[in-house]
Scaffold this active site. Structure first.
Site, PDB file in Angstrom:
ATOM      1  N   CYS A 108     -18.880  13.458  22.323  1.00 54.40           N
ATOM      2  CA  CYS A 108     -18.496  11.797  22.198  1.00 54.40           C
ATOM      3  C   CYS A 108     -17.685  11.479  21.453  1.00 54.40           C
ATOM      4  O   CYS A 108     -17.007  10.456  21.565  1.00 54.40           O
ATOM      5  CB  CYS A 108     -20.138  11.154  22.347  1.00 54.40           C
ATOM      6  SG  CYS A 108     -20.861  11.584  20.782  1.00 54.40           S
ATOM      7  N   HIS A 158     -25.065   8.132  19.628  1.00 54.21           N
ATOM      8  CA  HIS A 158     -23.904   8.208  20.482  1.00 54.21           C
ATOM      9  C   HIS A 158     -22.640   7.449  20.002  1.00 54.21           C
ATOM     10  O   HIS A 158     -22.865   6.410  19.412  1.00 54.21           O
ATOM     11  CB  HIS A 158     -24.206   7.682  21.971  1.00 54.21           C
ATOM     12  CG  HIS A 158     -23.233   7.878  22.957  1.00 54.21           C
ATOM     13  ND1 HIS A 158     -22.314   8.897  23.308  1.00 54.21           N
ATOM     14  CD2 HIS A 158     -22.353   6.610  23.440  1.00 54.21           C
ATOM     15  CE1 HIS A 158     -21.390   8.558  24.002  1.00 54.21           C
ATOM     16  NE2 HIS A 158     -21.546   7.240  24.271  1.00 54.21           N
TER      17      HIS A 158
END
Length: 360
Positions: free
Chosen positions: A18, A129
Site C-alpha cells: 500500500c 493502511h
C-alpha cells in the site's frame, strides 16, 4: 469530469504494497517508485541503523523496515523516499483539526498521507493502511488503493470533513513540495510537530524561542530517522505521543487499545521485536506443545476411568440406575444372610458348650 478522472493515475492494492501504491498515486507516475527501490531504501536504513537487532530465523522475511515478500514498508521508508524526491513530511496534530490545513496552497502542499485502520474478513483482521489525498487539476481526490476508482471531493469542506472523520485514529502527514521553512510554521498553542527534513537545527527556531510552543524536531539523517521510527510495520507513530524510540515503549494506548510501539502492519499483525527472537519463539512453541500433550493425556485417563456404557433395553431406554440398585440390593441381602448365619452358628456353639458343662 469523466474524461479528467480517466487521466488520473490510480494503482490498486496488491498484497501489503500500500505504501508503494500510495507514493505512485501521489506522484501520478507508475515509475516514481518500484518494489526494488523501496526495498533498497529499507535495506540501507537497516545497514545504517546503529541499534541493530540480533539475528533470528525470521530475519530472512521480517526485516526491521519491511517484509521481503509482501512489502509492509514502514514510515522510515516513506520519509526517506520522499526526501529523495526533494519533498518533506510534517506530521499534523490531530488536536488542531483539519481546519488549520491550507488546502489552497498548491505551490507548497503536494498532498496528504493518512495511515488509517481497516477491518478485513468480517472484522476478524484489523490492520493499518496507507492512503493519499491529492489535488489534481484543481480538484481533490482520494487515491486510496483499496478503491476501485479515485473518489472525488466536491469542495474543500468535504475534504476537511473526511480528514476530521479520520483524525481520531489516523496518522496524517502533510507532504510539502519544498523544504519546510520555519517562517511558514503554523503557530498554535501546544502544537507538536515532527520535522524530518532540515539538517541545521541550531538556529531553526531562534525567532520563536519565547513562544509557548512544544516542538519536537528531528534532523535529516537516515540513521536518526531510523532510530526515531524504530518499529516494523506501516504505523509506528501515534498522534498523541512522541515517536517510539528504541528500548522505550510509550504507555499511551493507540487505536484498538494497542501500544503505539506494537508492530501493526497494513495487512498483517506481526510480533513485537522484543518477542521476535529464536529463544522466545521456541519457548512459546514448546509451551503450547506441552499444554496440548497434557490435554491429550488427561482425556485418555478420563476415558479409562469412565465405566462402560450400559446397553439399552428392548424398549430403547437405558436403565442403568435400576440395574445398579438391583445389584446393590443383592449384595446387601447376601451380606445380611451371612451375618445371620454367623450369629446363629455362634449362638449354637455357645449353647452346646453350656450343655456339655452341665452334664459333666
Amino acid at each position: 469530469m469523466a474524461d479528467s478522472e480517466s487521466k488520473i493515475y490510480h494503482e490498486r492494492q496488491r498484497l501489503q504494497f500500500c505504501l508503494l501504491h500510495c507514493l505512485n498515486n501521489l506522484f501520478q507516475d507508475k515509475d516514481a517508485f518500484t518494489k526494488e527501490s523501496l526495498n533498497s531504501i529499507a535495506e540501507k536504513l537497516e545497514t545504517n541503523d546503529p541499534n541493530k537487532e540480533t539475528w533470528t530465523p525470521l530475519s530472512f522475511v521480517l526485516k526491521p523496515h519491511h517484509n521481503t515478500i509482501t512489502g509492509n514498508y514502514d514510515v522510515n521508508v516513506m520519509i526517506t523516499a520522499l526526501e529523495g524526491k526533494g519533498k518533506s513530511v510534517v506530521w499534523h496534530d490531530k488536536r488542531i483539526g483539519a481546519s488549520s490545513i491550507d488546502l489552497d496552497d498548491a505551490d507548497t502542499l503536494m498532498g496528504i498521507v493518512l495511515n488509517v485502520p481497516v477491518k478485513r474478513y468480517g472484522g476478524l483482521w484489523r490492520s493499518r493502511h496507507w492512503v493519499v489525498v491529492r489535488k489534481i487539476n484543481g480538484v481533490w481526490y482520494n487515491l486510496d488503493s483499496d478503491l476501485v476508482v479515485p473518489q472525488l471531493f466536491r469542495d474543500d469542506d468535504e475534504v476537511r470533513g473526511f480528514l476530521d472523520q479520520n483524525l481520531s485514529l489516523d496518522v496524517i502527514g502533510l507532504i510539502w513540495n519544498l523544504p519546510y521553512n520555519a517562517n511558514q510554521l503554523p503557530l498554535a498553542s501546544n502544537y507538536r510537530v515532527v520535522i524530518t527534513h532540515w539538517s541545521d537545527l541550531n538556529g531553526m527556531f531562534s525567532h520563536v524561542t519565547n513562544y509557548p510552543l512544544d516542538f519536537d524536531v528531528y534532523p535529516q539523517v537516515s540513521s536518526k530517522v531510523s532510530a526515531i521510527y524504530k518499529a516494523t510495520g506501516t504505523k509506528r507513530f501515534n498522534a498523541n505521543t512522541r515517536p517510539v524510540t528504541p528500548g522505550k515503549q510509550s504507555s499511551v494506548k493507540g487505536p484498538y487499545y494497542k501500544n503505539p510501539g506494537c508492530t501493526t502492519s497494513c495487512g498483517l499483525r506481526l510480533p513485537r521485536k522484543t518477542e521476535c527472537t529464536a529463544a522466545r519463539l521456541i519457548k512459546d512453541l514448546s509451551c503450547k506443545f506441552v499444554m496440548g500433550l497434557r490435554l491429550v493425556v488427561m482425556r485418555k485417563k478420563k476415558k479409562k476411568r469412565s465405566p462402560p456404557l450400559k446397553k439399552a433395553s428392548s424398549s430403547g431406554i437405558s436403565q442403568p440406575s435400576v440395574i445398579s440398585v438391583v445389584n446393590d440390593n443383592n449384595h446387601r441381602s447376601a451380606a445380611i444372610e451371612d451375618c445371620i448365619q454367623f450369629i446363629n452358628s455362634s449362638s449354637s456353639f455357645t449353647r452346646s458348650n453350656s450343655t456339655c458343662g452341665s452334664k459333666s
